[in-house]
Design a protein around this motif. Structure first.
Motif, PDB file in Angstrom:
ATOM      1  N   ARG A 339       0.841  -1.202   0.000  1.00  0.00           N
ATOM      2  CA  ARG A 339       0.000   0.000   0.000  1.00  0.00           C
ATOM      3  C   ARG A 339       0.875   1.250   0.000  1.00  0.00           C
ATOM      4  O   ARG A 339       1.921   1.279   0.653  1.00  0.00           O
ATOM      5  N   ASN A 340       0.431   2.237  -0.731  1.00  0.00           N
ATOM      6  CA  ASN A 340       1.093   3.547  -0.653  1.00  0.00           C
ATOM      7  C   ASN A 340       0.053   4.632  -0.472  1.00  0.00           C
ATOM      8  O   ASN A 340      -1.072   4.543  -0.985  1.00  0.00           O
ATOM      9  N   ARG A 341       0.405   5.653   0.297  1.00  0.00           N
ATOM     10  CA  ARG A 341      -0.486   6.789   0.524  1.00  0.00           C
ATOM     11  C   ARG A 341      -0.359   7.784  -0.629  1.00  0.00           C
ATOM     12  O   ARG A 341       0.445   7.626  -1.540  1.00  0.00           O
ATOM     13  N   SER A 342      -1.159   8.818  -0.554  1.00  0.00           N
ATOM     14  CA  SER A 342      -1.153   9.819  -1.621  1.00  0.00           C
ATOM     15  C   SER A 342       0.192  10.532  -1.664  1.00  0.00           C
ATOM     16  O   SER A 342       0.948  10.576  -0.679  1.00  0.00           O
ATOM     17  N   ALA A 343       0.477  11.110  -2.822  1.00  0.00           N
ATOM     18  CA  ALA A 343       1.742  11.808  -3.022  1.00  0.00           C
ATOM     19  C   ALA A 343       1.823  13.054  -2.166  1.00  0.00           C
ATOM     20  O   ALA A 343       0.820  13.749  -1.938  1.00  0.00           O
ATOM     21  N   GLY A 374      -5.950  -1.637  -7.039  1.00  0.00           N
ATOM     22  CA  GLY A 374      -6.974  -0.597  -7.038  1.00  0.00           C
ATOM     23  C   GLY A 374      -6.739   0.423  -5.954  1.00  0.00           C
ATOM     24  O   GLY A 374      -5.829   0.291  -5.108  1.00  0.00           O
ATOM     25  N   PRO A 375      -7.549   1.477  -5.928  1.00  0.00           N
ATOM     26  CA  PRO A 375      -7.385   2.542  -4.931  1.00  0.00           C
ATOM     27  C   PRO A 375      -7.823   2.088  -3.542  1.00  0.00           C
ATOM     28  O   PRO A 375      -8.678   1.209  -3.390  1.00  0.00           O
ATOM     29  N   VAL A 376      -7.233   2.699  -2.543  1.00  0.00           N
ATOM     30  CA  VAL A 376      -7.621   2.460  -1.148  1.00  0.00           C
ATOM     31  C   VAL A 376      -8.693   3.497  -0.795  1.00  0.00           C
ATOM     32  O   VAL A 376      -8.475   4.704  -0.927  1.00  0.00           O
ATOM     33  N   THR A 377      -9.833   3.009  -0.353  1.00  0.00           N
ATOM     34  CA  THR A 377     -10.972   3.912  -0.097  1.00  0.00           C
ATOM     35  C   THR A 377     -11.272   4.137   1.372  1.00  0.00           C
ATOM     36  O   THR A 377     -12.054   5.032   1.721  1.00  0.00           O
ATOM     37  N   THR A 378     -10.665   3.325   2.246  1.00  0.00           N
ATOM     38  CA  THR A 378     -10.944   3.471   3.679  1.00  0.00           C
ATOM     39  C   THR A 378      -9.645   3.440   4.472  1.00  0.00           C
ATOM     40  O   THR A 378      -8.610   2.989   3.978  1.00  0.00           O
ATOM     41  N   GLY A 379      -9.719   3.896   5.726  1.00  0.00           N
ATOM     42  CA  GLY A 379      -8.574   3.813   6.615  1.00  0.00           C
ATOM     43  C   GLY A 379      -7.584   4.935   6.401  1.00  0.00           C
ATOM     44  O   GLY A 379      -7.787   5.865   5.608  1.00  0.00           O
ATOM     45  N   PRO A 380      -6.464   4.861   7.124  1.00  0.00           N
ATOM     46  CA  PRO A 380      -5.459   5.942   7.063  1.00  0.00           C
ATOM     47  C   PRO A 380      -4.805   6.079   5.687  1.00  0.00           C
ATOM     48  O   PRO A 380      -4.243   7.126   5.380  1.00  0.00           O
ATOM     49  N   ASP A 381      -4.861   5.010   4.876  1.00  0.00           N
ATOM     50  CA  ASP A 381      -4.246   5.058   3.551  1.00  0.00           C
ATOM     51  C   ASP A 381      -5.234   5.458   2.473  1.00  0.00           C
ATOM     52  O   ASP A 381      -4.961   5.306   1.270  1.00  0.00           O
ATOM     53  N   SER A 382      -6.409   5.949   2.873  1.00  0.00           N
ATOM     54  CA  SER A 382      -7.433   6.314   1.901  1.00  0.00           C
ATOM     55  C   SER A 382      -6.886   7.346   0.906  1.00  0.00           C
ATOM     56  O   SER A 382      -6.214   8.301   1.301  1.00  0.00           O
ATOM     57  N   VAL A 387      -1.711  -3.012  -4.004  1.00  0.00           N
ATOM     58  CA  VAL A 387      -1.518  -4.204  -4.844  1.00  0.00           C
ATOM     59  C   VAL A 387      -1.507  -5.400  -3.904  1.00  0.00           C
ATOM     60  O   VAL A 387      -0.756  -5.425  -2.928  1.00  0.00           O
ATOM     61  N   GLU A 388      -2.363  -6.379  -4.197  1.00  0.00           N
ATOM     62  CA  GLU A 388      -2.439  -7.558  -3.331  1.00  0.00           C
ATOM     63  C   GLU A 388      -2.297  -8.825  -4.166  1.00  0.00           C
ATOM     64  O   GLU A 388      -3.006  -9.020  -5.144  1.00  0.00           O
ATOM     65  N   ALA A 389      -1.340  -9.663  -3.767  1.00  0.00           N
ATOM     66  CA  ALA A 389      -1.084 -10.940  -4.445  1.00  0.00           C
ATOM     67  C   ALA A 389      -1.369 -12.070  -3.482  1.00  0.00           C
ATOM     68  O   ALA A 389      -0.902 -12.045  -2.331  1.00  0.00           O
ATOM     69  N   VAL A 390      -2.112 -13.071  -3.935  1.00  0.00           N
ATOM     70  CA  VAL A 390      -2.497 -14.209  -3.102  1.00  0.00           C
ATOM     71  C   VAL A 390      -1.975 -15.474  -3.773  1.00  0.00           C
ATOM     72  O   VAL A 390      -2.307 -15.766  -4.920  1.00  0.00           O
ATOM     73  N   ILE A 391      -1.149 -16.227  -3.035  1.00  0.00           N
ATOM     74  CA  ILE A 391      -0.595 -17.483  -3.530  1.00  0.00           C
ATOM     75  C   ILE A 391      -1.139 -18.615  -2.681  1.00  0.00           C
ATOM     76  O   ILE A 391      -0.879 -18.667  -1.478  1.00  0.00           O
ATOM     77  N   PRO A 392      -1.917 -19.540  -3.273  1.00  0.00           N
ATOM     78  CA  PRO A 392      -2.456 -20.646  -2.462  1.00  0.00           C
ATOM     79  C   PRO A 392      -1.334 -21.530  -1.928  1.00  0.00           C
ATOM     80  O   PRO A 392      -0.290 -21.681  -2.563  1.00  0.00           O
ATOM     81  N   ARG A 393      -1.593 -22.123  -0.780  1.00  0.00           N
ATOM     82  CA  ARG A 393      -0.558 -22.964  -0.156  1.00  0.00           C
ATOM     83  C   ARG A 393      -0.428 -24.275  -0.895  1.00  0.00           C
ATOM     84  O   ARG A 393      -1.414 -24.853  -1.332  1.00  0.00           O
TER      85      ARG A 393
END
Length: 393
Positions: A339-343, A374-382, A387-393
């Motif tokens: 996650r990254n916050r706004s510039a 996609g964009p972060v819409t909630t929380g302190p990083d709004s 970017v989220e990557a999910v690798i099954p075990r």
């Protein structure tokens, strides 16, 4: 220009085939010469008239039929070979009847053995039975009353067909083994080519990760400098030049990571992510949740490349914004979240190639994972990006 035989790559199986073929031809030639020489020395009578002439003619015919051993299998059809061998059966029985001594029986034995090695089972057995009956019949007619022991020798000539059939089975098994080895060699070469192509694709993605963004941004800054030179705005020129230098430094860091990753078979995930964040100026930004477990080398490389791409995009599109990486280990999967916050610094608009996101999706798809961005819409990083990557075990 067609390749000569010596120009073609020769594998172990091919060498074996050529060697056995050469030895077989030499051994057959030696056999024919030895039998012919022994016949000349031992078979009697031989002469230019009467019974001696008949023996000579039958001997020559038998030698000619025996010489068929030197002819390659592909040069004679089964029908023609069967006719020649049937003619040879008559000649062999005739020689046994006309000759009085010596190796007159050898031709009959060798002929039936040859039939067993070259003809199908039915034709070989038919010739062997015919040879036994003819040779046994000739010796029975010639034997004195009550002394028919030699007849058994004539009847035994057909038994040699079994040895020929056994030799044919061994030869077929050898050819099948050679063919299997050649097929395995071709399959191994194909697999090696596939591995090379896959490795080239992986290297292409790695090179893109380093060069595509950095060079695009650097080119944009240099074009801006060229445009500002005519205006004489030194402050903006220095600012654009400073951003260009920053991009060069970032590119060097990324290049070091890429070379390191290409050289290593298995990079440690946590340590590599920590070093990556620190080299980008984000200290203490890594969080690990759950029981840490070792991932495969391919999964580790995939997550590191996705993190690298995400950090590059954050530096480019959200300069000055805080970046955080979270790695979560669950029983079902391993999740990487960047996650990254706004510039907080001015953002220079630049068109991306679109290959970064494509590369990330390709990487995760190769190991059966999923990628969401996609964009972060909630929380302190709004207002930021994730970017989220999910690798099954």
């Amino acid at each position: 220009m067609p390749a000569r035989e010596t120009d073609r790559p020769v594998g172990p199986a091919r060498w074996t085939s050529l060697d056995r073929g050469g030895r077989s031809a030499r051994s057959q030639l030696l056999l024919v010469v030895a039998v012919a020489a022994a016949g000349i020395v031992t078979i009697r009578p031989m002469g230019l008239g009467g019974r001696g002439l008949a023996v000579v003619l039958l001997f020559v015919v038998n030698c000619a039929v025996l010489a068929l051993r030197l002819v390659p299998e592909s040069a004679l059809s089964d029908r023609l070979l069967t006719v020649w061998l049937a003619f040879g059966v008559l000649a062999a029985a005739g020689l046994i009847g006309a000759g009085r001594s010596g190796t007159v029986y050898v031709f009959a034995f060798l002929l039936t053995a040859f039939a067993g090695s070259r003809l199908d089972t039915r034709a070989a057995l038919a010739l062997a039975v015919s040879c036994s009956l003819l040779c046994g019949g000739v010796l029975y007619v010639q034997a004195e009353p009550g002394r028919y022991a030699t007849t058994v020798l004539g009847l035994a000539t057909g038994a040699a067909v079994l040895g020929g059939m056994a030799g044919r089975s061994r030869a077929q098994a050898t050819r099948a083994a050679i063919a299997a080895a050649e097929s395995a060699e071709k399959a191994a070469r194909a697999e090696a080519r596939t591995a090379v192509l896959a490795e080239r694709t992986r290297i292409a993605r790695d090179v893109h990760d380093v060069l595509a963004h950095s060079l695009a941004g650097l080119n944009m800054q240099l074009e801006l400098v060229d445009a500002l030179i005519d205006t004489g705005d030194l402050d903006r020129i220095r600012e654009a030049n400073g951003r260009a230098h920053s991009l060069v430094k970032e590119s060097l860091r990324q290049a070091q990571w890429t070379v390191h990753a290409l050289r290593e078979d298995h990079l440690p995930l946590r340590e590599s992510l920590t070093a990556m964040l620190e080299s980008s100026g984000h200290h203490g930004a890594l969080t690990v949740v759950g029981d840490v477990r070792e991932l495969s080398a391919q999964s580790t490389r995939c997550l590191l490349r996705i993190a690298q791409e995400a950090l590059t995009n954050a530096t480019r599109h959200a300069p000055g914004g805080e970046v955080a990486i979270t790695v979560t280990f669950t029983e079902e999967a391993t999740v990487l979240n960047v996650r990254n916050r706004s510039a907080t610094s001015p953002v220079t608009a630049a068109a991306g190639s679109g290959m970064g996101l494509i590369g990330m999706r390709e990487r995760i798809a190769l190991i059966g994972g999923a990628l969401t961005t996609g964009p972060v819409t909630t929380g302190p990083d709004s207002g930021g990006w994730q970017v989220e990557a999910v690798i099954p075990r």
